[in-house]
Scaffold this active site. Structure first.
Site, mmCIF file in Angstrom:
data_model
loop_
_atom_site.group_PDB
_atom_site.id
_atom_site.type_symbol
_atom_site.label_atom_id
_atom_site.label_comp_id
_atom_site.label_asym_id
_atom_site.label_seq_id
_atom_site.Cartn_x
_atom_site.Cartn_y
_atom_site.Cartn_z
ATOM 1 N N ARG A 1 3.920 -7.431 1.970
ATOM 2 C CA ARG A 1 3.636 -6.270 1.123
ATOM 3 C C ARG A 1 4.885 -5.743 0.420
ATOM 4 N NH1 ARG A 1 0.077 -8.592 2.458
ATOM 5 N NH2 ARG A 1 -1.932 -7.936 3.317
ATOM 6 N N SER B 1 -5.890 0.097 1.727
ATOM 7 C CA SER B 1 -5.150 0.422 2.952
ATOM 8 C C SER B 1 -4.023 1.393 2.616
ATOM 9 C CB SER B 1 -4.586 -0.853 3.578
ATOM 10 O OG SER B 1 -5.621 -1.718 3.979
ATOM 11 N N GLU C 1 1.424 2.544 1.943
ATOM 12 C CA GLU C 1 1.395 1.378 1.054
ATOM 13 C C GLU C 1 1.302 1.751 -0.419
ATOM 14 O OE1 GLU C 1 -1.333 -2.622 0.452
ATOM 15 O OE2 GLU C 1 -0.932 -1.891 2.462
#
Length: 388
Positions: free
Chosen positions: A174, A260, A380
């Site tokens: 990520r 998320s 995130e």
């Protein structure tokens, strides 16, 4: 410049006030030129693609939004396998150059329909193709890094268009060099996918890549490492994501989110042993230990001989949140922001939520997990005008 609109209308969270101004060029040529104009006149600028990973403050953005809406998929080259090679797996390749504003899931559907494998497990991820390398999007055992060859990039530092190869992008879980401070605009991405045409003529079906994710294999009723027809993999992934509220649906408030909200934390194996035995964890590649070396001892090479690497593991943020006492559907009193009723990793806008309500809920979740397990979860999405 075009009329600025509230960023709540351009983001999947449906939250955020207007910018000062907005540009939305529809061709790559105009995207380059208009971006350079914005950079020359504005201190504050914000890059926006599909708006699926962005949470904007209620006051909006004090600057100009560069809204990337360019579209187009170009097949650069196709290299098919022979029938003899087909039985051992997809060794043929097809290269694609995809405009940054192309919706990611449209690209996946386009590829699967043509029998090109490599991104089928990334079905249903919202957002644009240009944003995909920033997060190095991943799901169900696949990552963009598995298929990404390079990007065409307009550099903020030089004002020039550059080709950045896979190795230049620092792709990790990520994250990427783009997320870590490399400023500019992704103009297009180049992918290499597997062309299954030759093997399909032998095996009778276009098969996806070997399955690497237990939940997906279980949903398909097969074993890890098995291969399943592409269309079936895509449909199954879309179903799994929909069950978690991770496929955009105007009738389902659980999908009014940024996906998320927290990444799965990566910690040392030693720290992970302090957690309950049933806390999920996945081993990662060992990394060299950080060490300060006196200058007179430094030989100019590394790692230091005899130094034991640090073994890292990835934890489940969802498990940590649930076991810290934050259940699905939880919301603070009077708040219109809530934890998804389907998946604890997502924070949602149940209707009319403000950015500050989302931030308050995120802080609460962070505090609970820190107090219970000593783990600092990281958000995130890109937070614009908000702090946690």
């Amino acid at each position: 410049m075009i009329e600025p609109v509230a960023l709540s209308t351009l983001t999947t969270f449906q939250i955020g006030g207007p910018p000062v101004a907005r540009v939305a060029p529809v061709t790559e040529h105009d995207l380059i030129n208009e971006t350079l104009v914005v950079w020359g006149m504005a201190e504050n600028w914000l890059l926006l693609g599909g708006g699926s990973n962005t949470v904007v403050a209620d006051e909006g953005f004090d600057g100009i939004v560069i809204h990337v809406v360019t579209r187009g998929i170009e097949v650069l080259r196709s290299e098919t396998t022979s029938e003899a090679d087909a039985v051992t797996g997809p060794t043929g390749g097809v290269r694609l150059r995809v405009q940054a504003g192309e919706p990611w899931d449209d690209l996946v559907a386009y590829s699967v329909d043509r029998g090109w494998s490599g991104i089928e497990a990334l079905s249903g991820i919202p957002g644009s193709c240009g944003a995909a390398p920033v997060q190095n999007i991943g799901a169900y055992g696949q990552e963009l890094a598995d298929s990404l060859v390079a990007i065409d990039f307009l550099s903020y530092e030089t004002g020039e268009v550059e080709r950045l190869e896979h190795a230049d992008l620092g792709l990790g879980y990520r994250t990427s060099a783009l997320k870590q401070g490399l400023r500019g605009v992704v103009l297009a991405i180049e992918l290499k996918l597997h062309d299954t045409a030759a093997e399909a003529s032998v095996l009778g079906s276009a098969l996806g890549q070997p399955l690497k994710y237990a939940q997906l294999a279980g949903a398909l009723g097969v074993q890890l490492g098995d291969r399943v027809p592409l269309q079936i993999v895509r449909a199954t992934v879309l179903g799994l994501r929909a069950d978690k509220g991770m496929v955009l649906d105007p009738s389902d408030p659980d999908t009014f989110s940024a996906g998320s909200f927290f990444t799965n934390p990566i910690v040392t194996e030693a720290f992970a042993r302090s957690l309950p035995a049933d806390a999920p964890r996945w081993p990662l590649a060992a990394e060299p230990a950080d060490r300060v070396i006196p200058l007179e001892e430094y030989t100019g090479v590394g790692p230091v001989p005899g130094e034991e690497p640090v073994r890292m593991v990835k934890l489940s943020a969802a498990w940590l949140i649930e076991h810290a006492g934050v259940s699905r559907g939880f919301r603070l009193p009077g708040s219109r922001a809530a934890v998804s009723s389907k998946h604890t990793l997502a924070l949602t806008n149940t209707g009319g939520a403000t950015a500050e309500e989302v931030a308050e809920l995120a802080r609460y979740v962070l505090g609970r997990v820190q107090a219970e397990f000593g783990v600092n979860l990281q958000p995130e999405p890109v937070l614009v005008g908000l702090t946690l």
